[in-house]
Design an enzyme around this catalytic site. Structure first.
Site, PDB file in Angstrom:
ATOM      1  N   GLU A  82       0.739  -1.156  -0.071  1.00  0.00           N
ATOM      2  CA  GLU A  82       0.022  -0.126   0.254  1.00  0.00           C
ATOM      3  C   GLU A  82       1.211   1.358  -0.222  1.00  0.00           C
ATOM      4  O   GLU A  82       2.058   1.141   0.700  1.00  0.00           O
ATOM      5  CB  GLU A  82      -0.925   0.022   1.277  1.00  0.00           C
ATOM      6  CG  GLU A  82      -1.938   0.950   1.367  1.00  0.00           C
ATOM      7  CD  GLU A  82      -2.783   1.106   2.576  1.00  0.00           C
ATOM      8  OE1 GLU A  82      -3.764   1.609   2.665  1.00  0.00           O
ATOM      9  OE2 GLU A  82      -2.168   0.364   3.504  1.00  0.00           O
ATOM     10  N   LYS A 118      -9.987   1.069  -2.307  1.00  0.00           N
ATOM     11  CA  LYS A 118     -10.384   0.352  -1.108  1.00  0.00           C
ATOM     12  C   LYS A 118     -11.763   0.755  -0.497  1.00  0.00           C
ATOM     13  O   LYS A 118     -12.196   2.175  -0.596  1.00  0.00           O
ATOM     14  CB  LYS A 118      -9.167   1.127  -0.092  1.00  0.00           C
ATOM     15  CG  LYS A 118      -9.076   0.609   1.216  1.00  0.00           C
ATOM     16  CD  LYS A 118      -7.931   1.071   1.829  1.00  0.00           C
ATOM     17  CE  LYS A 118      -7.928   0.670   3.472  1.00  0.00           C
ATOM     18  NZ  LYS A 118      -6.777   1.384   4.051  1.00  0.00           N
ATOM     19  N   CYS A 175      -5.178  -3.567   2.869  1.00  0.00           N
ATOM     20  CA  CYS A 175      -4.807  -3.516   4.181  1.00  0.00           C
ATOM     21  C   CYS A 175      -6.246  -3.543   5.197  1.00  0.00           C
ATOM     22  O   CYS A 175      -6.449  -4.530   5.558  1.00  0.00           O
ATOM     23  CB  CYS A 175      -4.434  -1.996   4.424  1.00  0.00           C
ATOM     24  SG  CYS A 175      -3.607  -1.456   5.773  1.00  0.00           S
TER      25      CYS A 175
END
Length: 254
Positions: free
Chosen positions: A7, A77, A123
């Site tokens: 990321e 995301k 994440c």
């Protein structure tokens, strides 16, 4: 062959202003990675690029790029990290990031001719098992990407456990490329990049978990198939949903 980046692989700023400014370079950054993919004949998983979303926000965008430099999948995301980390920083990702609104899977063929489906996550998505469940059982994923920048306190507590749990419960490979070390006075990432097989075994990791490095593993479709044949959780899951009165109709939603 595929290379998986963490990321914020192109930039990790100290402020909202820096992050927003970095998004201006999004097309240039993508073109730079496109040149790398072409030059080295590689697939690239680019975790967490800053893509412009509006004047005040970016998307945390993961791209899957093929060896010709074509973008084969784009995942923005979904779950944003708004957390007061115990003994760590207060982070509010939603203050400068707009969430995505769909799950994404992509297909590729390896040099041996095996077809793989890759489920894209980033994440904090790791803490939401339904994301992985749907990518596995609706989109038929074999592999998950989890590019991350886990904080040190949360990583020490949960990183290995969560990654191995996602691999075991979905019977998929999990590839978690992670930012490592101290970025600024206020920010330190846990590191510990890992590759985990469908049985939950760590098959590769960086020699120094707190530094920049490379972990390499071969993915084995035969192993994945045997794990699923010997413990057919997909079939058992369907039976369980039916016996509980659940419906799978809603699982076609993104």
């Amino acid at each position: 062959q595929m290379v998986f980046f963490p990321e914020c692989c192109a930039f990790l700023g100290e402020s909202t202003a820096e992050t927003l400014q970095a998004s201006d370079a999004f097309p240039t950054v993508v073109d730079s990675f496109r040149a790398i993919a072409k030059k080295f004949d590689l697939w690239l998983s680019l975790g967490g690029l800053q893509e412009p979303a509006s004047e005040s926000k970016v998307h945390n965008t993961q791209l899957l790029m093929d060896p010709s430099g074509s973008v084969r999948a784009t995942y923005r995301k979904v779950h944003l990290f708004d957390v007061d980390v115990p003994k760590g920083p207060v982070l509010k990702e939603s203050g400068y990031t707009a969430p995505g609104d769909e799950l994404v899977a992509a297909h590729c063929v390896d040099p041996a001719g095996c077809e793989w489906t890759i489920g894209l996550t980033t994440c904090y998505d790791l803490r939401f098992p339904l994301v992985f469940d749907r990518l596995r059982h609706v989109h038929n994923a074999h592999v998950f990407t989890v590019p991350s920048a886990f904080t040190k306190p949360t990583g020490e507590a949960h990183w290995h456990i969560l990654l191995q749990a996602r691999a075991i419960e979905t019977q998929c490979y999990v590839i978690a490329s992670a930012q490592a070390g101290r970025h600024s006075a206020k920010r330190e990432s846990y590191g510990h990049s890992l590759i985990i097989d469908p049985w939950g075994k760590i098959v590769a990791q960086c020699s120094d978990p707190n530094a920049t490095g490379i972990a390499v593993a071969d993915l084995d479709m035969d192993l994945l198939s045997k794990v699923r044949e010997r413990m057919p959780i997909g079939m058992h899951r369907r039976k369980g949903l039916a016996s509980l009165g659940g419906s799978s109709s809603g699982e076609n939603a993104k």
